[in-house]
Design an enzyme around this catalytic site. Sequence first.
Site, mmCIF file in Angstrom:
data_model
loop_
_atom_site.group_PDB
_atom_site.id
_atom_site.type_symbol
_atom_site.label_atom_id
_atom_site.label_comp_id
_atom_site.label_asym_id
_atom_site.label_seq_id
_atom_site.Cartn_x
_atom_site.Cartn_y
_atom_site.Cartn_z
ATOM 1 C CD GLU A 24 41.703 53.208 35.980
ATOM 2 O OE1 GLU A 24 42.175 52.627 36.961
ATOM 3 O OE2 GLU A 24 40.597 53.753 35.986
ATOM 4 C CG HIS A 33 46.921 52.771 43.350
ATOM 5 N ND1 HIS A 33 47.738 53.660 42.683
ATOM 6 C CD2 HIS A 33 45.765 52.720 42.659
ATOM 7 C CE1 HIS A 33 47.081 54.130 41.630
ATOM 8 N NE2 HIS A 33 45.887 53.571 41.589
ATOM 9 N NE ARG A 58 45.552 49.790 40.114
ATOM 10 C CZ ARG A 58 44.349 50.124 40.448
ATOM 11 N NH1 ARG A 58 43.797 49.607 41.527
ATOM 12 N NH2 ARG A 58 43.670 50.985 39.732
ATOM 13 C CG HIS A 64 44.297 50.846 46.048
ATOM 14 N ND1 HIS A 64 43.791 52.100 46.345
ATOM 15 C CD2 HIS A 64 43.686 50.463 44.893
ATOM 16 C CE1 HIS A 64 42.914 52.454 45.399
ATOM 17 N NE2 HIS A 64 42.823 51.468 44.523
ATOM 18 N NE ARG A 77 40.611 46.358 42.711
ATOM 19 C CZ ARG A 77 40.666 47.640 42.344
ATOM 20 N NH1 ARG A 77 39.955 48.072 41.316
ATOM 21 N NH2 ARG A 77 41.413 48.489 43.001
HETATM 22 C C1 SIN Z 1 42.581 54.678 40.425
HETATM 23 O O1 SIN Z 1 41.892 55.622 40.039
HETATM 24 O O2 SIN Z 1 43.760 54.536 40.113
HETATM 25 C C2 SIN Z 1 41.966 53.653 41.320
HETATM 26 C C3 SIN Z 1 40.972 52.873 40.590
HETATM 27 C C4 SIN Z 1 40.929 51.478 41.113
HETATM 28 O O3 SIN Z 1 41.435 51.203 42.200
HETATM 29 O O4 SIN Z 1 40.412 50.607 40.389
#
Ligand code: SIN
Length: 532
Positions: free
Chosen positions: A118, A245, A291, A352, A387
Amino acid sequence: MRDYDFLVLGSGIAGLVYALQVSNFGKVAVVTKRSLYDCNTDYAQGGIAAVLDSSDTFAGHCADTYAAGAELGKMNVIRQIITEGPKLIQYLIDLGTDFTLRDDTYDHRLENLSLTREGGHTHRRVAYANDSTGHQIMLALIARCRENANIDIFENSIAIDLITQHHIVQDDGFVPGISCWGAYVMDESTNEVHIFRARKTMLATGGAARIYAHNTNPAVSTGDGMAMARLAGARLANMEFIQFHPTAFWSPGGETFLISEALRGEGAVLRLADGSSFMENYHPQGSLAPRDIVSRAIDAELKKRGEKFCWLDATKIDSEELRSHFPYIDSRLREYGIDFTKQPIPVSPAAHYFCGGVLSTIDGLTDIHNLFAAGEVACTGLHGANRLASNSLLEALVIAYHAGNHPSNREDVAFPVIPPWKQREEFNENEWVVISHNREIIGTIMDGYVGIRRSRRLLKYALSRIENIYTEVNNFYQHNAVRREVVETRNLAIIAIAVIRSALMRRESRGAHFLIDEPGRNDALYKIDTII
Ligand code: SIN
């Protein structure tokens, strides 16, 4: 009065892990506003980050966490949480969590977990259960809690206030410090308020992204724990750092749901209406940048063009792989007639996650004696100003496990006489508008005035409007029989004010707090936590 050794407020991963751990030392009540599944953990799609691959390192995960948090995180906390990750993911597996495996013919050994990537991670290190990781964790935790004779579960029950000195008549004179002896809890089926008395109380009530109208959170995320802790005298930290997000589904009617970052981890790319990709102009990691950077870039590009959404293009990913890794997203998109193997997905950023919260230690200790906090409600120093993706389930797990094994759980507590809740008889339906309207207005003000790119002028306008709203709502709360919607709206106003005040205190841009008036970072003055 309901008498327990331990009271757990909230039913996500933090609450249920703590409940399971302390059930070894006494009777536990788990109190939750709706059903056990109504929590952010259940909504978590992407996964849980930890060093699980032999070519990955703890140092790498720590460095990514610190960098994503714009160097405001506390390295000793980061290190401790991250090094305990693998052991506690094994604990989740032992409880029955069904993570996606690399090879289905092997059992659930740690080294057999399939890992995705991610934003902000320099390595594949996110363990997942397709795109319903949180739900799989909840299934296991709920099953273990339900079969545990020491755990009682109270659903549709809302904590109204923590029981601390401010409710107690101190006949013997002033006692310094603040202690918690449980909470006043309203049973929604009867509207009766009960005393839940407990030696230890765990705040695991999650975040407050519902202060924004456009958000990815379940309806329960109204900041109840943060607001109760604040009213009882605990410090809140870093409340200005609201993570947006980058990819919430965009629809003309405003309905939204999360489109997991793991989709970008597997190769999906953000594009503008003309089909061009743009993230490489903002960060070397492109669509997989942290993010805050991606959300700000989308916001800037959309504002430049007067558009409301951009596109997430997953069509280059193998369609079978796409459908099997993301079945939940696939089925939700189909409700809107979108086949993401063939068409791009309309997305825009949405509120988010709260990087700040109730100031607490690695063991979940707070300013208030006998009160623990864990999960999104807490601010431990892991996230800093923003985060790192999938670090939240990890933090909740580690802190709740620590708290549940803290030696103080065995302490005896001398309880004062706790007065019953003074429930009012009257309920002024004519003024219900104070609640219903203001709840919506808070969301609209926060979206418009306290969003991704902030200015001090708009923050000040927002503060004065929400302070007025708080006065109206608090008056209603003081003079009417208590109801969930009233408690929640009051909490939303309290938290919105804390967010704006914190944002006004930080005269720089860092992580998720971007101030148009001060677009640069100022380490000399602001490499410190904002404390309310
Ligand atoms: C996501 O699946 O994009 C959210 C995961 C997160 O907020 O860490």
